[in-house]
Write a protein that holds these residues in place. Structure first.
Motif, PDB file in Angstrom:
ATOM      1  N   TYR A  30      44.283  47.836  42.517  1.00 27.79           N
ATOM      2  CA  TYR A  30      43.410  49.164  42.943  1.00 27.79           C
ATOM      3  C   TYR A  30      41.877  48.670  42.943  1.00 27.79           C
ATOM      4  O   TYR A  30      40.816  49.424  43.211  1.00 27.79           O
ATOM      5  CB  TYR A  30      43.611  49.909  41.758  1.00 27.79           C
ATOM      6  CG  TYR A  30      45.050  50.922  41.873  1.00 27.79           C
ATOM      7  CD1 TYR A  30      45.305  51.701  42.579  1.00 27.79           C
ATOM      8  CD2 TYR A  30      45.884  50.488  40.795  1.00 27.79           C
ATOM      9  CE1 TYR A  30      46.469  52.298  42.387  1.00 27.79           C
ATOM     10  CE2 TYR A  30      47.076  50.909  40.705  1.00 27.79           C
ATOM     11  CZ  TYR A  30      47.410  51.928  41.468  1.00 27.79           C
ATOM     12  OH  TYR A  30      48.781  52.606  41.399  1.00 27.79           O
ATOM     13  N   VAL A  31      41.506  47.336  42.816  1.00 32.58           N
ATOM     14  CA  VAL A  31      40.207  46.985  42.973  1.00 32.58           C
ATOM     15  C   VAL A  31      40.000  46.586  44.382  1.00 32.58           C
ATOM     16  O   VAL A  31      40.573  46.075  45.266  1.00 32.58           O
ATOM     17  CB  VAL A  31      40.075  45.415  42.400  1.00 32.58           C
ATOM     18  CG1 VAL A  31      38.704  44.783  42.575  1.00 32.58           C
ATOM     19  CG2 VAL A  31      40.493  45.403  40.716  1.00 32.58           C
ATOM     20  N   ARG A  32      38.686  46.946  44.823  1.00 30.67           N
ATOM     21  CA  ARG A  32      38.286  47.020  46.012  1.00 30.67           C
ATOM     22  C   ARG A  32      37.136  46.088  46.091  1.00 30.67           C
ATOM     23  O   ARG A  32      36.432  45.998  47.324  1.00 30.67           O
ATOM     24  CB  ARG A  32      37.897  48.412  46.825  1.00 30.67           C
ATOM     25  CG  ARG A  32      39.416  49.032  47.082  1.00 30.67           C
ATOM     26  CD  ARG A  32      40.417  48.202  48.133  1.00 30.67           C
ATOM     27  NE  ARG A  32      41.475  48.823  48.361  1.00 30.67           N
ATOM     28  CZ  ARG A  32      42.693  48.580  47.470  1.00 30.67           C
ATOM     29  NH1 ARG A  32      42.618  47.826  46.535  1.00 30.67           N
ATOM     30  NH2 ARG A  32      43.867  49.247  47.837  1.00 30.67           N
ATOM     31  N   ASP A  33      36.217  45.857  45.100  1.00 29.43           N
ATOM     32  CA  ASP A  33      34.932  45.223  44.739  1.00 29.43           C
ATOM     33  C   ASP A  33      35.294  43.876  44.827  1.00 29.43           C
ATOM     34  O   ASP A  33      35.860  43.345  44.076  1.00 29.43           O
ATOM     35  CB  ASP A  33      34.507  45.764  43.584  1.00 29.43           C
ATOM     36  CG  ASP A  33      32.851  45.276  43.327  1.00 29.43           C
ATOM     37  OD1 ASP A  33      32.652  44.309  44.291  1.00 29.43           O
ATOM     38  OD2 ASP A  33      32.077  45.783  42.281  1.00 29.43           O
ATOM     39  N   GLU A  34      34.581  43.183  46.035  1.00 25.24           N
ATOM     40  CA  GLU A  34      34.700  41.810  46.039  1.00 25.24           C
ATOM     41  C   GLU A  34      34.310  40.860  45.278  1.00 25.24           C
ATOM     42  O   GLU A  34      34.323  39.857  44.989  1.00 25.24           O
ATOM     43  CB  GLU A  34      34.333  41.157  47.268  1.00 25.24           C
ATOM     44  CG  GLU A  34      34.915  42.021  48.656  1.00 25.24           C
ATOM     45  CD  GLU A  34      34.345  41.362  50.147  1.00 25.24           C
ATOM     46  OE1 GLU A  34      33.422  40.622  49.936  1.00 25.24           O
ATOM     47  OE2 GLU A  34      34.728  41.694  51.075  1.00 25.24           O
ATOM     48  N   ASP A  35      33.383  41.393  44.148  1.00 25.22           N
ATOM     49  CA  ASP A  35      32.640  40.901  43.038  1.00 25.22           C
ATOM     50  C   ASP A  35      33.730  40.745  41.840  1.00 25.22           C
ATOM     51  O   ASP A  35      33.196  40.156  40.818  1.00 25.22           O
ATOM     52  CB  ASP A  35      31.440  41.464  42.625  1.00 25.22           C
ATOM     53  CG  ASP A  35      30.668  40.384  42.011  1.00 25.22           C
ATOM     54  OD1 ASP A  35      30.733  39.267  42.074  1.00 25.22           O
ATOM     55  OD2 ASP A  35      29.659  40.869  40.993  1.00 25.22           O
ATOM     56  N   VAL A  36      34.891  41.576  41.991  1.00 28.66           N
ATOM     57  CA  VAL A  36      35.472  41.796  40.812  1.00 28.66           C
ATOM     58  C   VAL A  36      36.761  40.596  41.370  1.00 28.66           C
ATOM     59  O   VAL A  36      37.488  41.061  42.174  1.00 28.66           O
ATOM     60  CB  VAL A  36      36.146  42.984  40.581  1.00 28.66           C
ATOM     61  CG1 VAL A  36      37.224  42.943  39.539  1.00 28.66           C
ATOM     62  CG2 VAL A  36      35.170  43.959  40.138  1.00 28.66           C
ATOM     63  N   PRO A  37      37.115  39.522  40.610  1.00 30.84           N
ATOM     64  CA  PRO A  37      37.980  38.320  40.929  1.00 30.84           C
ATOM     65  C   PRO A  37      39.345  38.669  40.607  1.00 30.84           C
ATOM     66  O   PRO A  37      39.595  39.497  39.750  1.00 30.84           O
ATOM     67  CB  PRO A  37      37.477  37.100  40.374  1.00 30.84           C
ATOM     68  CG  PRO A  37      36.899  37.901  38.785  1.00 30.84           C
ATOM     69  CD  PRO A  37      36.152  39.183  39.302  1.00 30.84           C
ATOM     70  N   ASP A  38      40.122  38.203  41.436  1.00 36.17           N
ATOM     71  CA  ASP A  38      41.756  37.887  41.113  1.00 36.17           C
ATOM     72  C   ASP A  38      41.551  36.739  40.044  1.00 36.17           C
ATOM     73  O   ASP A  38      41.418  35.706  40.387  1.00 36.17           O
ATOM     74  CB  ASP A  38      42.284  37.600  42.333  1.00 36.17           C
ATOM     75  CG  ASP A  38      43.768  37.217  42.005  1.00 36.17           C
ATOM     76  OD1 ASP A  38      44.114  36.958  40.879  1.00 36.17           O
ATOM     77  OD2 ASP A  38      44.406  37.185  43.047  1.00 36.17           O
ATOM     78  N   ALA A  39      42.129  37.184  38.739  1.00 37.56           N
ATOM     79  CA  ALA A  39      41.844  36.289  37.571  1.00 37.56           C
ATOM     80  C   ALA A  39      42.691  34.834  38.111  1.00 37.56           C
ATOM     81  O   ALA A  39      42.238  33.820  37.301  1.00 37.56           O
ATOM     82  CB  ALA A  39      42.083  36.737  36.305  1.00 37.56           C
ATOM     83  N   LEU A  40      43.663  34.997  38.809  1.00 33.10           N
ATOM     84  CA  LEU A  40      44.610  33.721  39.066  1.00 33.10           C
ATOM     85  C   LEU A  40      43.681  32.818  39.892  1.00 33.10           C
ATOM     86  O   LEU A  40      43.724  31.541  39.615  1.00 33.10           O
ATOM     87  CB  LEU A  40      45.799  34.161  40.044  1.00 33.10           C
ATOM     88  CG  LEU A  40      46.672  35.006  39.268  1.00 33.10           C
ATOM     89  CD1 LEU A  40      47.626  35.500  40.218  1.00 33.10           C
ATOM     90  CD2 LEU A  40      47.471  34.124  38.206  1.00 33.10           C
ATOM     91  N   THR A  41      42.587  33.149  40.493  1.00 33.10           N
ATOM     92  CA  THR A  41      41.704  32.053  41.094  1.00 33.10           C
ATOM     93  C   THR A  41      40.663  31.565  40.440  1.00 33.10           C
ATOM     94  O   THR A  41      40.243  30.555  40.397  1.00 33.10           O
ATOM     95  CB  THR A  41      41.081  32.899  42.333  1.00 33.10           C
ATOM     96  OG1 THR A  41      40.134  33.813  41.659  1.00 33.10           O
ATOM     97  CG2 THR A  41      42.034  33.706  43.263  1.00 33.10           C
ATOM     98  N   VAL A  42      40.234  32.413  39.065  1.00 37.18           N
ATOM     99  CA  VAL A  42      39.586  31.805  38.252  1.00 37.18           C
ATOM    100  C   VAL A  42      40.162  30.967  37.048  1.00 37.18           C
ATOM    101  O   VAL A  42      39.633  30.133  36.444  1.00 37.18           O
ATOM    102  CB  VAL A  42      38.768  32.869  37.460  1.00 37.18           C
ATOM    103  CG1 VAL A  42      37.836  32.401  36.566  1.00 37.18           C
ATOM    104  CG2 VAL A  42      37.935  33.751  38.531  1.00 37.18           C
ATOM    105  N   ALA A  43      41.451  31.241  36.941  1.00 41.54           N
ATOM    106  CA  ALA A  43      42.278  30.491  35.947  1.00 41.54           C
ATOM    107  C   ALA A  43      42.599  28.999  36.262  1.00 41.54           C
ATOM    108  O   ALA A  43      42.996  28.131  35.416  1.00 41.54           O
ATOM    109  CB  ALA A  43      43.584  31.173  35.728  1.00 41.54           C
TER     110      ALA A  43
END
Length: 353
Positions: free
Chosen positions: A192-205
């Protein structure tokens, strides 16, 4: 000796999980963050076929679903661990990391199962208050980590506030937490996230040996009644999660429905977009009425009603609208179909913000 069965004394201190109230006839249920849409025809067809073999145990490895998820996220199958909902995987994670007396850090208010899972394992919950805008105070959470900390839970978007962690602050937080402490990013509402500044945590992990990401099929995929969630974790943590996993936890029906849902993800995305649009409409209307509504990135909105929480929830119940009150704090309202949302908005307008 005693004439009564001996149970763990600590059970008396466990907080009770309070599910959303069921809706009576004619009422609408906006209290459990369920997907308002029924399963897709292709998912129902897969379930019909699977029903013929429910006399057999499910595949203990759930290989079809594990392979589908590994391909979807670009990870190895060894990194994917399933459970009966993401809450069950979180429970496995607590039991795999924390012994009696160890600490588990999480924000508060956040998902109310966290303190239950922690205390059930004999561990100690360490809660860190949310910021004034109902978001995680990640610097304070990093400061709360001690030599006894074994696990940190970060719920983003956060249940029940709907607020989310930004990429830069999540990266700084993960840099600050010792690699010996496991960090679980609980993304039950990620779709449900649409804000590009809220990351997909898989990319940060990526490249971090202590970061686990939790996901579920209960929300956007609409399979809450079948109970299937998963973790994507570094392999050593994934091995530990399997060691505390209940055998045959994810049923054949759940696995088949999840695989079919992944295949139909483009159709489901249309439905998710409708919920996101309704979330925006609800937020604007409530703010115009005078309610203090947090910025939500999930499939619900959070009204900071404070001392009016009980009376507002009762007004909703009297009108046949079931919401989820958190006494003295606020009310969480699931985004549903437009007609149900209109019914809730009518109550809110009459009550006043």
């Amino acid at each position: 000796m005693t004439n009564h069965p001996r149970l763990r004394p600590g059970l008396a201190d466990l907080p009770a999980y309070r599910p959303g109230r069921s809706a009576a006839a004619g009422a609408v249920k906006l209290s459990s963050n369920e997907n308002p849409f029924p399963p897709l025809p292709s998912v129902l067809a897969a379930l019909d076929e699977a029903a013929a073999v429910v006399n057999r145990y499910p595949d203990p490895t759930n290989a079809r679903l594990v392979e589908a998820l590994a391909e979807r996220h670009g990870v190895s199958t060894a990194q994917v661990v399933l459970g009966t909902g993401s809450v069950a995987v979180a429970d496995q994670l607590v039991r795999a990391t924390a012994d009696a007396g160890d600490e588990v850090v999480f924000a508060w208010r956040s998902f109310e199962a966290y303190p239950i899972l922690t205390r059930s394992a004999g561990a100690v919950p360490v809660t860190v208050p949310l910021l004034a805008d109902a978001r995680h105070d990640l610097p304070a959470m990093a400061a709360a980590v001690t030599d006894r900390t074994r696990l940190v839970l970060v719920c983003t978007p956060n249940n029940p506030t709907g607020t989310a962690v930004r990429r830069s602050e999540l990266e700084l937080f993960l840099d600050a937490v010792p690699a010996s402490v496991v960090v679980a990013v609980d993304e039950a509402y990620r779709e449900y996230v649409r804000d590009e500044d809220v990351p997909d945590a898989l990319t940060v992990a990526v490249g971090r040996p202590n970061v686990v990401v939790l996901r579920t099929f209960s929300k956007a995929f609409g399979l809450a009644g079948l109970r299937v969630g998963y973790a994507v974790a570094p392999e050593p943590i994934a091995v530990a999660l399997r060691q505390v996993q209940l055998p045959f936890g994810v049923s054949t029906m759940a696995e088949v429905a999840a695989v079919a849902s992944l295949a139909a993800e483009s159709e489901l995305t249309v439905r998710v977009d409708e919920v996101v649009a309704e979330r925006g409409r609800l937020t604007r209307a409530l703010r115009a009425t005078g309610f203090d509504v947090a910025d939500s990135h999930a499939n619900f909105v959070w009204l900071r009603t404070g001392g009016q929480t009980a009376s507002f929830a009762q007004a909703c119940a009297d009108a046949g609208v079931m919401v989820r009150p958190f006494p003295g704090e606020g009310v969480r309202v699931t985004v549903a179909e437009p007609e149900a949302n209109d019914r809730f908005l009518a109550v809110a307008a009459a009550f006043g913000g």
